[in-house]
Design a protein around this motif. Structure first.
Motif, PDB file in Angstrom:
ATOM      1  N   GLY A 238       0.838  -1.178   0.000  1.00  8.88           N
ATOM      2  CA  GLY A 238       0.000   0.000   0.000  1.00  8.88           C
ATOM      3  C   GLY A 238       0.880   1.236   0.000  1.00  8.88           C
ATOM      4  N   ASP A 239       0.252   2.400   0.016  1.00  4.39           N
ATOM      5  CA  ASP A 239       0.978   3.664   0.105  1.00  4.39           C
ATOM      6  C   ASP A 239       1.620   3.719   1.491  1.00  4.39           C
ATOM      7  OD1 ASP A 239       1.896   6.264  -0.018  1.00  4.39           O
ATOM      8  OD2 ASP A 239      -0.085   7.168   0.255  1.00  4.39           O
ATOM      9  N   SER A 240       2.943   3.579   1.543  1.00  5.90           N
ATOM     10  CA  SER A 240       3.614   3.394   2.836  1.00  5.90           C
ATOM     11  C   SER A 240       5.082   3.768   2.738  1.00  5.90           C
ATOM     12  CB  SER A 240       3.500   1.920   3.266  1.00  5.90           C
ATOM     13  OG  SER A 240       4.137   1.094   2.298  1.00  5.90           O
ATOM     14  N   SER A 253       7.606  -2.494  -8.381  1.00  4.69           N
ATOM     15  CA  SER A 253       6.589  -2.438  -7.329  1.00  4.69           C
ATOM     16  C   SER A 253       5.190  -2.210  -7.885  1.00  4.69           C
ATOM     17  CB  SER A 253       6.924  -1.331  -6.320  1.00  4.69           C
ATOM     18  OG  SER A 253       6.894  -0.056  -6.943  1.00  4.69           O
ATOM     19  N   ILE A 254       4.234  -2.768  -7.153  1.00  2.00           N
ATOM     20  CA  ILE A 254       2.816  -2.523  -7.369  1.00  2.00           C
ATOM     21  C   ILE A 254       2.296  -1.864  -6.093  1.00  2.00           C
ATOM     22  CG2 ILE A 254       0.560  -3.518  -7.883  1.00  2.00           C
ATOM     23  CD1 ILE A 254       2.590  -4.101 -10.073  1.00  2.00           C
ATOM     24  N   THR A 255       1.717  -0.661  -6.216  1.00  2.00           N
ATOM     25  CA  THR A 255       1.209   0.027  -5.038  1.00  2.00           C
ATOM     26  C   THR A 255      -0.298   0.197  -5.146  1.00  2.00           C
ATOM     27  OG1 THR A 255       3.281   1.240  -4.755  1.00  2.00           O
ATOM     28  CG2 THR A 255       1.361   2.082  -3.606  1.00  2.00           C
ATOM     29  N   ILE A 256      -0.988  -0.184  -4.094  1.00  2.00           N
ATOM     30  CA  ILE A 256      -2.444  -0.110  -4.037  1.00  2.00           C
ATOM     31  C   ILE A 256      -2.821   1.179  -3.315  1.00  2.00           C
ATOM     32  CG2 ILE A 256      -4.523  -1.280  -3.218  1.00  2.00           C
ATOM     33  CD1 ILE A 256      -2.482  -3.833  -3.156  1.00  2.00           C
ATOM     34  N   PHE A 257      -3.442   2.093  -4.049  1.00  2.00           N
ATOM     35  CA  PHE A 257      -3.804   3.398  -3.490  1.00  2.00           C
ATOM     36  C   PHE A 257      -5.299   3.467  -3.226  1.00  2.00           C
ATOM     37  CE2 PHE A 257       0.331   5.032  -4.556  1.00  2.00           C
ATOM     38  CZ  PHE A 257       0.489   6.149  -3.740  1.00  2.00           C
TER      39      PHE A 257
END
Length: 316
Positions: A238-240, A253-257
């Motif tokens: 996640g956004d982190s 990377s894959i980021t879930i927003f």
């Protein structure tokens, strides 16, 4: 010349401030550069070759003022914090030139650019903003089973310190891990407050017979976290703060927003990175808990959305 820098509070912000701080350090090459802040951001910079001193400041206001006086005199003081506490600290720092970041001064650009604008506006410079930079050194022996991997390494980071609204669901993370377990060995990440969600994923993996994973949630220092992430072949998060660590090492990377602004806090200058989000009317609300009670910005994202994003990265 002596330069004092107060670091941002959060892990991710500390990493996003690295291009601005590198510009500042390179501008004052022969200076004594001293860093102050809380333990997490201080550890991000602990291996920097051009930092003279680092001090962890107390949260107690009275102790904070006493510590400020003990630091001595500086030619320049720059604070990357916009809090009232930092305004108070600035008053007691002995320096002829004092500058404090103001959150509302910079709009409609990435946080990395905001920090760099702060430096340029303060010093009258025109530094270009570069890549995220974390100076690290190997903490593992070459014989480590983790580094001497059997398959490429996938990191899953289901937590987010900002609040529950930023967190995707453990069931969906587990579905992604199960789907990718034939291609990757898996590491589960998380801080002390995120052990539960990692344990939920671990239980689901065990139920499905997945055994090629390691759960290190709550078991690493920031330095160890940096080293683990730097050795990954793929990171899903996640956004982190850990997302920004991955970006600094160009880890795909894959980021879930969900509720936050991806145009301000996405993976800065990461060449292989994808954002997964739903673009709902209520996004971005910037709330720690969903104010509409439905959490659709995360609930509507499914494991298949993330798997499709992984496939589009073309890692092979």
């Amino acid at each position: 010349m002596r330069v004092l820098i107060e670091l941002p509070t959060w892990l991710g912000d500390a990493v996003m401030a690295t291009p601005a701080i590198e510009n500042l350090i390179n501008f004052h090459k022969d200076s004594d550069v001293v860093l102050i802040g809380s333990p997490t951001p201080i550890e991000v910079f602990k291996n920097h070759p051009n930092i003279s001193e680092m001090h962890i400041l107390s949260k107690n206001h009275i102790s904070l003022l006493m510590e400020a006086r003990k630091l001595g005199k500086f030619d320049i003081f720059l604070s990357f914090r916009s809090s009232l506490r930092s305004t108070l600290l600035k008053f007691f720092i002995s320096s002829g030139n004092k500058y404090q970041y103001k959150r509302d001064e910079f709009q409609k650009c990435h946080q990395v650019e905001k920090y760099n604008h702060f430096i340029n506006n303060s010093l009258g410079t025109d530094f270009l903003v570069g890549q995220l930079i974390i100076h690290s050194k190997s903490l593992f022996k070459e014989s480590s089973e983790l580094i001497k991997k059997h398959k490429p390494l996938l990191g899953l980071n289901p937590g987010a310190s900002y609040g529950n609204a930023k967190r995707w669901y453990p069931e969906e993370f587990a579905k992604v891990a199960i789907k990718l377990s034939n291609q990757f060995d898996i590491i589960l990440f998380g801080g002390d407050s995120e052990k539960d969600i990692s344990m939920d994923i671990e239980k689901l993996l065990i139920e499905k017979g997945v055994t090629n994973f390691t759960n290190i949630s709550g078991k690493t220092s920031i330095s160890e976290l940096i080293q683990y992430i730097s050795n990954l072949d793929l990171f899903i998060t996640g956004d982190s703060g850990p997302m920004h660590i991955a970006a600094s090492f160009q880890v795909p990377s894959i980021t879930i927003f969900g509720p936050t602004k991806d145009n301000e806090t996405s993976q800065w200058m990461a060449t292989k990175s994808i954002i997964v989000k739903k673009n709902l009317e209520c996004q971005p609300c910037m709330k720690r808990v969903c104010p509409l009670k439905h959490h659709n910005c995360m609930k509507l994202i499914k494991a298949n959305d993330v798997i499709e994003a992984v496939n589009s990265l073309k890692l092979n």
